[in-house]
Design an enzyme around this catalytic site. Sequence first.
Site, PDB file in Angstrom:
ATOM      1  CD  GLU A   1      -2.890  -1.282   0.153  1.00  0.00           C
ATOM      2  OE1 GLU A   1      -2.989  -0.313  -0.606  1.00  0.00           O
ATOM      3  OE2 GLU A   1      -3.594  -2.300   0.051  1.00  0.00           O
TER       4      GLU A   1
ATOM      5  CD  GLU B   1      -3.943   2.000  -3.172  1.00  0.00           C
ATOM      6  OE1 GLU B   1      -4.031   1.181  -2.246  1.00  0.00           O
ATOM      7  OE2 GLU B   1      -4.324   1.752  -4.340  1.00  0.00           O
TER       8      GLU B   1
ATOM      9  CG  HIS C   1      -6.429   0.330   1.105  1.00  0.00           C
ATOM     10  ND1 HIS C   1      -6.451   0.002  -0.236  1.00  0.00           N
ATOM     11  CD2 HIS C   1      -7.693   0.712   1.403  1.00  0.00           C
ATOM     12  CE1 HIS C   1      -7.663   0.193  -0.716  1.00  0.00           C
ATOM     13  NE2 HIS C   1      -8.443   0.625   0.249  1.00  0.00           N
TER      14      HIS C   1
ATOM     15  CD  GLU D   1      -4.786  -0.565  -7.543  1.00  0.00           C
ATOM     16  OE1 GLU D   1      -5.332  -1.385  -6.782  1.00  0.00           O
ATOM     17  OE2 GLU D   1      -4.387   0.545  -7.173  1.00  0.00           O
TER      18      GLU D   1
ATOM     19  CD  GLU E   1      -5.395  -3.413  -3.864  1.00  0.00           C
ATOM     20  OE1 GLU E   1      -5.049  -2.697  -4.825  1.00  0.00           O
ATOM     21  OE2 GLU E   1      -5.060  -3.195  -2.702  1.00  0.00           O
TER      22      GLU E   1
ATOM     23  CG  HIS F   1      -8.179   1.179  -6.316  1.00  0.00           C
ATOM     24  ND1 HIS F   1      -7.346   1.122  -5.233  1.00  0.00           N
ATOM     25  CD2 HIS F   1      -9.249   1.894  -5.919  1.00  0.00           C
ATOM     26  CE1 HIS F   1      -7.887   1.775  -4.219  1.00  0.00           C
ATOM     27  NE2 HIS F   1      -9.056   2.245  -4.612  1.00  0.00           N
TER      28      HIS F   1
END
Lengths: 189, 74
Positions: free
Chosen positions: A35, A64, A67, A135, A165, A168
């Site tokens: 991340e 991120e 995360h 990703e 992910e 994204h």
Amino acid sequence: MWIYEKKLQYPVKVSKCDPMMAKFLIEQYGGADGELAAALRYLNQRYTIPDKIIGLLTDIGTEEFAHLEMIATMVYKLTKDATAEEMKEAGLGAHYADHDKALFYHNAAGAPFTATYIQAKGDPITDLYEDIAAEEKARATYQWLINMSDDPDIIDSLSFLREREIVHSQRFREAVEILKEDQGRKKVF
Amino acid sequence: MPTNRKYYRPYIGPCDPCPPIRVKSYETPPQLYLGFQPYGLKQFDPSTALRKGTLWPALYAPYTNPYEPREEEE
């Protein structure tokens, strides 16, 4: 400029004492596809990408960090009550010798984080393809982590992160489509 | 809807030391197929979306450990 909200993006619960899982989770903290690498990669690319894509990189890069905070919480919870002996048994002896319980930006094998994990080529398509790959690699890492855990609460949080992910990756793929469009052409959906 | 997991049968050598995994799998999640997301797709309600990690059922692809296949997958 950022605004910080003092809560996690998704709740992190740990129901099993399993410091060894912390060793593996560190991959997503300071690993090549972790991340931190993701956040730095996207936020840095914003300056040299066409205007239409900057907002996407800001949003995803910011997420991120949320995360990263979730991963940090998991690692902390898994190790905070481990004794030196238990750290050793979990394969965290080397970590303990250097850092005690402190988190550190390294991967599961202990290699420290390096800026060489991230790319910034300046070519918008090249950079977005790198982001899509990043990703997918993070998604795969979450799969392998889920496969190694038998704690339903950890798996729940990791499943949430894996789903993000996917989203994204989808958005970066759409960004590529936006850049492929002929300038000024009317888009019809 | 394409499936999120694909299977293949690798070659099993006669002299391999470990018990073979006869069917292997890999993930093919929905972002590989969706293209530019169309307008008007179905949405989860907000609280479900926050729990699942996406607003869009079309992008929701839960993952399970392939080494422990669930019964409906077998």
